[in-house]
Design an enzyme around this catalytic site. Sequence first.
Site, PDB file in Angstrom:
ATOM      1  N   HIS A  61       0.853  -1.095  -0.131  1.00 44.42           N
ATOM      2  CA  HIS A  61       0.087  -0.001   0.046  1.00 44.42           C
ATOM      3  C   HIS A  61       0.881   1.193  -0.088  1.00 44.42           C
ATOM      4  O   HIS A  61       1.553   1.612   0.805  1.00 44.42           O
ATOM      5  CB  HIS A  61      -0.875   0.134   1.197  1.00 44.42           C
ATOM      6  CG  HIS A  61      -1.690   1.267   1.412  1.00 44.42           C
ATOM      7  ND1 HIS A  61      -2.788   1.328   0.458  1.00 44.42           N
ATOM      8  CD2 HIS A  61      -1.964   2.158   2.103  1.00 44.42           C
ATOM      9  CE1 HIS A  61      -3.367   2.534   0.638  1.00 44.42           C
ATOM     10  NE2 HIS A  61      -2.662   2.955   2.006  1.00 44.42           N
TER      11      HIS A  61
ATOM     12  N   GLU B 124      -7.051   8.690  -5.717  1.00 45.24           N
ATOM     13  CA  GLU B 124      -8.086   9.301  -4.855  1.00 45.24           C
ATOM     14  C   GLU B 124      -7.640  10.151  -3.913  1.00 45.24           C
ATOM     15  O   GLU B 124      -6.633  10.133  -3.177  1.00 45.24           O
ATOM     16  CB  GLU B 124      -8.262   8.213  -4.027  1.00 45.24           C
ATOM     17  CG  GLU B 124      -9.675   8.249  -2.958  1.00 45.24           C
ATOM     18  CD  GLU B 124      -9.678   7.408  -1.779  1.00 45.24           C
ATOM     19  OE1 GLU B 124     -10.326   7.713  -0.838  1.00 45.24           O
ATOM     20  OE2 GLU B 124      -9.146   6.386  -1.939  1.00 45.24           O
TER      21      GLU B 124
ATOM     22  N   GLY C 279       3.406   5.242   4.052  1.00 46.96           N
ATOM     23  CA  GLY C 279       3.021   5.973   5.309  1.00 46.96           C
ATOM     24  C   GLY C 279       1.659   5.580   5.594  1.00 46.96           C
ATOM     25  O   GLY C 279       0.815   5.121   4.600  1.00 46.96           O
ATOM     26  N   ASP C 280       1.113   6.086   6.820  1.00 46.08           N
ATOM     27  CA  ASP C 280      -0.083   5.586   7.155  1.00 46.08           C
ATOM     28  C   ASP C 280      -1.294   6.159   6.347  1.00 46.08           C
ATOM     29  O   ASP C 280      -1.004   7.441   5.657  1.00 46.08           O
ATOM     30  CB  ASP C 280      -0.427   5.874   8.889  1.00 46.08           C
ATOM     31  CG  ASP C 280       0.491   5.193   9.543  1.00 46.08           C
ATOM     32  OD1 ASP C 280       0.803   3.977   9.332  1.00 46.08           O
ATOM     33  OD2 ASP C 280       0.825   5.637  10.804  1.00 46.08           O
ATOM     34  N   SER C 281      -2.649   5.696   6.439  1.00 43.66           N
ATOM     35  CA  SER C 281      -3.492   6.366   5.598  1.00 43.66           C
ATOM     36  C   SER C 281      -3.949   7.566   6.011  1.00 43.66           C
ATOM     37  O   SER C 281      -4.138   7.893   7.320  1.00 43.66           O
ATOM     38  CB  SER C 281      -4.914   5.465   5.780  1.00 43.66           C
ATOM     39  OG  SER C 281      -5.869   5.883   5.046  1.00 43.66           O
ATOM     40  N   GLY C 282      -4.265   8.659   5.233  1.00 48.59           N
ATOM     41  CA  GLY C 282      -4.405  10.057   5.632  1.00 48.59           C
ATOM     42  C   GLY C 282      -3.150  11.080   5.678  1.00 48.59           C
ATOM     43  O   GLY C 282      -3.280  12.103   6.140  1.00 48.59           O
TER      44      GLY C 282
ATOM     45  N   ARG D  78      19.363  14.297  11.349  1.00 47.14           N
ATOM     46  CA  ARG D  78      19.504  15.540  10.934  1.00 47.14           C
ATOM     47  C   ARG D  78      20.778  15.773  10.016  1.00 47.14           C
ATOM     48  O   ARG D  78      21.118  16.742   9.590  1.00 47.14           O
ATOM     49  CB  ARG D  78      19.750  16.478  12.242  1.00 47.14           C
ATOM     50  CG  ARG D  78      18.517  16.524  13.052  1.00 47.14           C
ATOM     51  CD  ARG D  78      18.405  17.553  14.011  1.00 47.14           C
ATOM     52  NE  ARG D  78      18.403  18.963  13.672  1.00 47.14           N
ATOM     53  CZ  ARG D  78      18.424  19.856  14.479  1.00 47.14           C
ATOM     54  NH1 ARG D  78      18.452  19.892  15.739  1.00 47.14           N
ATOM     55  NH2 ARG D  78      18.516  21.181  13.858  1.00 47.14           N
TER      56      ARG D  78
ATOM     57  N   ASP E 178      -1.982   4.063  -4.443  1.00 44.13           N
ATOM     58  CA  ASP E 178      -2.782   3.182  -3.619  1.00 44.13           C
ATOM     59  C   ASP E 178      -2.223   1.937  -3.483  1.00 44.13           C
ATOM     60  O   ASP E 178      -1.771   1.303  -2.164  1.00 44.13           O
ATOM     61  CB  ASP E 178      -4.175   2.995  -4.002  1.00 44.13           C
ATOM     62  CG  ASP E 178      -5.095   2.344  -2.870  1.00 44.13           C
ATOM     63  OD1 ASP E 178      -4.813   2.729  -1.640  1.00 44.13           O
ATOM     64  OD2 ASP E 178      -5.790   1.885  -2.913  1.00 44.13           O
TER      65      ASP E 178
ATOM     66  N   GLY F  23      -0.857  12.052   3.470  1.00 47.84           N
ATOM     67  CA  GLY F  23      -0.663  12.673   2.518  1.00 47.84           C
ATOM     68  C   GLY F  23       0.090  12.235   1.285  1.00 47.84           C
ATOM     69  O   GLY F  23       0.864  12.773   0.571  1.00 47.84           O
ATOM     70  N   LYS F  24       0.060  10.681   1.036  1.00 50.49           N
ATOM     71  CA  LYS F  24       0.753  10.260   0.098  1.00 50.49           C
ATOM     72  C   LYS F  24       0.475  10.518  -1.248  1.00 50.49           C
ATOM     73  O   LYS F  24       1.212  10.866  -2.146  1.00 50.49           O
ATOM     74  CB  LYS F  24       0.650   8.812   0.285  1.00 50.49           C
ATOM     75  CG  LYS F  24       1.434   8.037   1.315  1.00 50.49           C
ATOM     76  CD  LYS F  24       1.574   6.726   1.594  1.00 50.49           C
ATOM     77  CE  LYS F  24       0.098   6.201   1.505  1.00 50.49           C
ATOM     78  NZ  LYS F  24      -0.958   6.209   2.546  1.00 50.49           N
ATOM     79  N   SER F  25      -0.738  10.464  -1.536  1.00 51.10           N
ATOM     80  CA  SER F  25      -1.401  10.862  -2.731  1.00 51.10           C
ATOM     81  C   SER F  25      -1.229  12.432  -3.251  1.00 51.10           C
ATOM     82  O   SER F  25      -1.092  12.904  -4.336  1.00 51.10           O
ATOM     83  CB  SER F  25      -2.820  10.604  -2.892  1.00 51.10           C
ATOM     84  OG  SER F  25      -2.988   9.162  -2.711  1.00 51.10           O
TER      85      SER F  25
END
Length: 329
Positions: free
Chosen positions: A147, A212, A162-165, A253, A186, A167-169
Amino acid sequence: MAEKCFTVLDLLDLDLKEHNSLNLRCIGGRKGLTREISIPDLNRPGLALSGFFDSFAFNRLQVYGRGEVAYLRKIEEDGKVETIRQMFTYAIPCCIFTHNLVPGEMFFREAEASQCPILQTDLSTAEFSARIMRILSDVFAPRQSIHGVLAEVYGLGILILGDSGVGKSETALELIKLGHRLVADDVVEIHCVSGNILMGTGANKIIAHHMEIRGLGIINVTHLYGIGAIRDKKQIQLVVKLEIWDASKNYDRIGTEEQYMEILGVNIPKLEIPVKPGRNIPIIIETAAMNERLKKMGYNAAREFNKNILKWIESDNARAVYFGSEDII
């Protein structure tokens, strides 16, 4: 043996174009098109045709070139039916004739009786062998679905996780707007080629170049940004994991300690990028792509910086020792 179920009919149905096209057609033994191809390799059955069946690699694709066809004709002229009949007692996946060559009636009759498919191609034996090996290597390569989003940035294949939400898309959409290309959104299907190369593509060709965007819905990247904004597949060379900024976590860093992510037994360089308001993630990913390309060319900015700092400290200490010492007369 490979676990993937791949039949002769699947081989004929492959959508291959240009330098990958096999130009295959079935000219006999159609009832056996459901036979499974279990090994991604070829065999030239010259020894078997001569009656030597010890170590006969019957479970491979049997390729007949000009030499084998000339020998087949001699066998048929001499009436040696038993050799051909014995060969078809083995569970051969299929027989493939190159140069548009056609076997004799005896061979056709035995193949039909044993329901062994006979395929034909207009390619030369050498060219066909090179293409089919490349294609079978891809078909039987280990696969995994992840995913995430796969994009090409400055020629580098970057897998954004990254986790859902997180901001990957949205990040990928901004990269497309900046002139980079989308491979898949996705769900990314990854397969390992040659044991050390990870190729990524969309899990579904129909929806691969759709995105999406929460609050906006489904968008078609091809229609919005043009055919130049997409590509079908790309080698994965860098993994970028987006995560919500955690104030209690110590983020790298300087960049001297490199991280890797193992996918299908291959280690890929990995970056963890914290996300919070005010951070321009697409610009950071662009910079990461250029920096990774520099590393592949032999220049590591973080190590070079560390080396220069050490040189400066050593030279500064040397000057302090020199100027602080008393002259002895």
